[in-house]
Design a protein around this motif. Sequence first.
Motif, PDB file in Angstrom:
ATOM      1  N   PHE A  22     -31.176  32.900   8.963  1.00 28.00           N
ATOM      2  CA  PHE A  22     -30.211  33.362   7.996  1.00 28.00           C
ATOM      3  C   PHE A  22     -30.961  33.349   6.550  1.00 28.00           C
ATOM      4  N   VAL A  23     -31.423  32.279   6.374  1.00 25.25           N
ATOM      5  CA  VAL A  23     -32.163  31.958   5.234  1.00 25.25           C
ATOM      6  C   VAL A  23     -33.440  32.860   5.079  1.00 25.25           C
ATOM      7  N   GLN A  24     -34.185  33.244   6.311  1.00 22.68           N
ATOM      8  CA  GLN A  24     -35.369  34.059   6.310  1.00 22.68           C
ATOM      9  C   GLN A  24     -35.155  35.277   6.133  1.00 22.68           C
ATOM     10  N   LEU A  25     -33.837  36.021   6.868  1.00 22.92           N
ATOM     11  CA  LEU A  25     -33.715  37.544   6.701  1.00 22.92           C
ATOM     12  C   LEU A  25     -32.742  37.835   5.951  1.00 22.92           C
ATOM     13  N   VAL A  26     -31.747  36.939   5.407  1.00 22.25           N
ATOM     14  CA  VAL A  26     -30.809  37.243   4.248  1.00 22.25           C
ATOM     15  C   VAL A  26     -30.955  36.648   2.785  1.00 22.25           C
ATOM     16  N   HIS A  27     -30.887  35.085   3.066  1.00 21.30           N
ATOM     17  CA  HIS A  27     -30.729  34.526   1.660  1.00 21.30           C
ATOM     18  C   HIS A  27     -32.077  34.878   0.750  1.00 21.30           C
ATOM     19  N   ALA A  89     -43.571  18.415  12.176  1.00 20.03           N
ATOM     20  CA  ALA A  89     -44.702  18.089  11.149  1.00 20.03           C
ATOM     21  C   ALA A  89     -44.871  19.455  10.360  1.00 20.03           C
ATOM     22  N   VAL A  90     -44.955  20.548  11.025  1.00 21.93           N
ATOM     23  CA  VAL A  90     -45.332  21.921  10.784  1.00 21.93           C
ATOM     24  C   VAL A  90     -44.178  22.014   9.571  1.00 21.93           C
ATOM     25  N   VAL A  91     -42.912  22.125  10.098  1.00 16.94           N
ATOM     26  CA  VAL A  91     -41.761  22.169   9.310  1.00 16.94           C
ATOM     27  C   VAL A  91     -41.789  21.313   8.008  1.00 16.94           C
ATOM     28  N   TRP A  92     -41.857  20.125   8.277  1.00 20.38           N
ATOM     29  CA  TRP A  92     -41.830  18.861   7.120  1.00 20.38           C
ATOM     30  C   TRP A  92     -42.910  19.357   6.025  1.00 20.38           C
ATOM     31  N   LEU A  93     -44.035  19.695   6.444  1.00 19.68           N
ATOM     32  CA  LEU A  93     -45.151  19.971   5.551  1.00 19.68           C
ATOM     33  C   LEU A  93     -44.948  21.151   4.840  1.00 19.68           C
ATOM     34  N   SER A  94     -44.552  22.284   5.589  1.00 21.88           N
ATOM     35  CA  SER A  94     -44.362  23.521   5.135  1.00 21.88           C
ATOM     36  C   SER A  94     -43.366  23.296   3.956  1.00 21.88           C
ATOM     37  N   THR A  95     -42.431  22.723   4.360  1.00 20.58           N
ATOM     38  CA  THR A  95     -41.130  22.471   3.176  1.00 20.58           C
ATOM     39  C   THR A  95     -41.805  21.909   1.725  1.00 20.58           C
ATOM     40  N   LEU A 117     -44.411  34.597  -2.278  1.00 21.30           N
ATOM     41  CA  LEU A 117     -44.593  33.543  -1.376  1.00 21.30           C
ATOM     42  C   LEU A 117     -43.755  32.784  -0.580  1.00 21.30           C
ATOM     43  N   LEU A 118     -42.557  32.643  -1.261  1.00 21.70           N
ATOM     44  CA  LEU A 118     -41.518  31.875  -0.679  1.00 21.70           C
ATOM     45  C   LEU A 118     -40.942  32.299   0.543  1.00 21.70           C
ATOM     46  N   VAL A 119     -40.657  33.789   0.456  1.00 23.83           N
ATOM     47  CA  VAL A 119     -40.426  34.322   1.745  1.00 23.83           C
ATOM     48  C   VAL A 119     -41.432  34.613   2.864  1.00 23.83           C
ATOM     49  N   ALA A 120     -42.658  34.782   2.479  1.00 18.63           N
ATOM     50  CA  ALA A 120     -43.936  35.032   3.276  1.00 18.63           C
ATOM     51  C   ALA A 120     -44.115  33.433   3.941  1.00 18.63           C
ATOM     52  N   SER A 121     -44.142  32.521   3.138  1.00 14.00           N
ATOM     53  CA  SER A 121     -44.508  31.191   3.708  1.00 14.00           C
ATOM     54  C   SER A 121     -43.423  30.726   4.557  1.00 14.00           C
ATOM     55  N   ASN A 122     -42.282  30.882   4.286  1.00 12.33           N
ATOM     56  CA  ASN A 122     -41.070  30.450   5.078  1.00 12.33           C
ATOM     57  C   ASN A 122     -40.864  30.899   6.987  1.00 12.33           C
ATOM     58  N   TRP A 123     -42.125  32.009   7.111  1.00 12.57           N
ATOM     59  CA  TRP A 123     -41.986  32.202   8.415  1.00 12.57           C
ATOM     60  C   TRP A 123     -42.618  31.217   9.106  1.00 12.57           C
TER      61      TRP A 123
END
Length: 148
Positions: A22-27, A89-95, A117-123
């Motif tokens: 939802f965050v990636q595609l909408v928010h 680890a990927v999720v938390w580091l990316s966050t 950057l926010l939208v692209a890196s959130n992938w």
Amino acid sequence: MPVLLFVLQLAATLIMVGLIWFVQLVHYPLLGAVGEPQFAEYEQAHCRLTGYVVIPPMLVELATAAAMLAWRPDGVPRWVPLAGMGLLAVVWLSTFVLQAPAHGRLVGGYEAATHHLLVASNWLRTSAWTARGGLLGWVCWQLLSAQR
């Protein structure tokens, strides 16, 4: 106990999979449409309120994933909790390395490059959480199949 840990982990992960899509595609894409005069106030509220939704399932997911390293349900291969922790680890580091700093910059006002950057890196998070959901779905299938 190991099956309960797995069920809690599965539930927390699936909550986060749905939320991240939802965050990636909408928010996140819609952040660019908020408008400059209201953007800083909107982003501050977003950062404050999002924590109430994401922190509880993220902490449950992390705790149960760590517990699964020691206590696995019968039939769950050892590589599964290791792979799951790697994806977390990927999720938390990316966050903490990408998304949180981007939000920190956006609190001061809209910046197109930071928003992009926010939208692209959130992938990264979207992919890692989706992979975790698939991995745990596979484990669930294995556990249910073994019950027959």
